[in-house]
Every structure is written in structure tokens, then in C-alpha cells.
Write an enzyme that holds these catalytic residues in place. Sequence first.
Site, PDB file in Angstrom:
ATOM      1  N   GLN A  78      40.543  43.749  47.568  1.00  0.00           N
ATOM      2  CA  GLN A  78      40.848  42.630  46.673  1.00  0.00           C
ATOM      3  C   GLN A  78      40.655  41.312  47.420  1.00  0.00           C
ATOM      4  OE1 GLN A  78      43.129  43.268  43.580  1.00  0.00           O
ATOM      5  NE2 GLN A  78      42.595  41.228  42.921  1.00  0.00           N
ATOM      6  N   PHE A  79      39.413  40.828  47.462  1.00  0.00           N
ATOM      7  CA  PHE A  79      39.124  39.593  48.190  1.00  0.00           C
ATOM      8  C   PHE A  79      39.860  38.393  47.620  1.00  0.00           C
ATOM      9  CE2 PHE A  79      36.026  39.250  44.808  1.00  0.00           C
ATOM     10  CZ  PHE A  79      35.911  37.877  44.575  1.00  0.00           C
ATOM     11  N   THR A  80      40.262  38.455  46.356  1.00  0.00           N
ATOM     12  CA  THR A  80      40.933  37.317  45.735  1.00  0.00           C
ATOM     13  C   THR A  80      42.318  37.048  46.322  1.00  0.00           C
ATOM     14  OG1 THR A  80      41.774  38.681  43.919  1.00  0.00           O
ATOM     15  CG2 THR A  80      39.659  37.565  43.573  1.00  0.00           C
TER      16      THR A  80
END
Length: 150
Positions: A78-80
Site C-alpha cells: 500500500q504505497f499510499t
Amino acid sequence: MKIVLQRVSSASVTVDGNKTADIQKGLLVLVGIEDLDTKEDIDWLVGKIIKMRIFGDENDVMNCSVQDIDGEIIVVSQFTLHASTKKGNRPSYIKASKPEFAIPMYENFVQSLEKEFNKKIQTGIFGADMKVSLLNDGPVTIVMDSKNKE
């Protein structure tokens, strides 16, 4: 490395209509990786995840770990989690690692978790458009940052 740890009654990940992960009682771990992350960050988080006492004991007191309850774990990239919302209304993801760095770190994280947990870890597919379903139990949601160990 940042993670969001959620205690779940059930969780699953679907990619292009196919389930890639499906668990009952256990943990859903969302993980965001940045270029400053190291093996030490992985080791610290893995130890915390495996030993975090957030499941109820016989008196319904949060006194048991995912290992104690023989639970399951799903890990989802989850890069966010590294979104910067300082300027404007469109988040910047400049701190999130590019795939060349993030994929090996993610795979190392999952492998380290499996080794410590002594059980197969289910995952999403790195970089895919994933549909994550969960029934958050409690709800219990904990955010951890290996750079800010609070």
C-alpha cells in the site's frame, strides 16, 4: 516502513475477479515502503506484528497474539501509506519507493513474517488494482512506523 495492522474476523483480496488471499480470524497488514527502509525495519515490524497482543483471552481481555490464537495473516502492499498531504488537496507519493526497491523489500517482509510466524502468509499482488474486503473486529486498527517507534 509504515504499516496499518487490522484485527479481522475475515479478510480477502481479489485481483481481476480472482481471490488471491482469503483468511478468517487474524490480521490484515497494509505495508508501505520507502527508500530509507532496511532489514532492521522489517525485523522490528515483524517482531511487533507477531507478538502484538490484540486478541481476546478467555476473559475477553486483549492479551493474546495472532500466534496465540492460531490466526492467519494477509499482507497487502500500500504505497499510499506514504502520502504527503502538506500542500494542496492532491496527495504526493514522493516518499513511496519505486518498484525496483519496494518489490524486493516487500518480498523480504513477507518471507521474514512467514519465517517468524511459522505459517504461510497470504498476500495481494504488488502493484495490482486490488479489492480488499475485511470485517474489522473490534474495530482494532493500529498504525506503526518503523522510523517513529511510538
